[in-house]
Design a protein around this motif. Sequence first.
Motif, short mmCIF file in Angstrom:
data_model
loop_
_atom_site.label_atom_id
_atom_site.label_comp_id
_atom_site.label_asym_id
_atom_site.label_seq_id
_atom_site.Cartn_x
_atom_site.Cartn_y
_atom_site.Cartn_z
N HIS A 162 32.71 95.39 -67.95
CA HIS A 162 32.51 94.90 -68.99
C HIS A 162 31.00 95.18 -70.12
O HIS A 162 30.23 96.33 -70.33
CB HIS A 162 31.70 93.78 -68.22
N GLU A 167 27.70 91.66 -58.36
CA GLU A 167 27.53 93.06 -59.21
C GLU A 167 26.80 94.26 -58.88
O GLU A 167 27.45 95.79 -59.49
CB GLU A 167 26.86 92.43 -60.20
N HIS A 225 30.41 98.40 -63.16
CA HIS A 225 30.16 97.59 -62.03
C HIS A 225 30.49 98.15 -60.49
O HIS A 225 31.64 97.82 -60.45
CB HIS A 225 29.90 96.31 -62.10
N HIS A 234 29.73 99.12 -69.62
CA HIS A 234 29.30 99.67 -68.48
C HIS A 234 30.09 99.25 -67.28
O HIS A 234 30.57 98.30 -67.69
CB HIS A 234 27.52 99.28 -68.64
NI NI Z 1 27.09 94.93 -65.97
#
Ligand code: NI
Length: 139
Positions: free
Chosen positions: A16, A128, A43, A41
């Motif tokens: 995202h 996250e 997660h 990037h």
């Molecule tokens: Ni992020």
Amino acid sequence: MPLVYITRREHFNAAHKLWNPAWSEEKNFEVFGKCANVNWHGHNYELFVTVKGQPHPDTGCIIDLKLLSSIIKRRVIEELDHKNLNLDVPFLKGVMASTENLAVAIWQQLQEEVESHGCRLHSIRLHETENNSAEYFGE
Ligand code: NI
């Protein structure tokens, strides 16, 4: 009858960026920093879904955790895993892909079906990173 809370953990990976399309590029970088990286990037998200209810006298369980897992997988994990949260996910269209908003959207994906099995959805906790998480209780 005791009220008990039980939690199922699931996992997904996704890409995202935090980006408000109404703002200039400069303002996005000023507000979101590295999280606004243009080329995304990723997660490793950890999702904790907690339901509450009274253990059934025949099973001792609030809900069959295999059933809860299958609902989470079908309605959330298959939609999000290995996806771009800004582009690929119908139920996130027009939503800023923050941990907070994801927790709310996941609640909305799960509540009706989970609660059709005799328990109540209590919370969605979404990590996250190891240090950052959001929790939503449906308010
Ligand atoms: Ni992020």
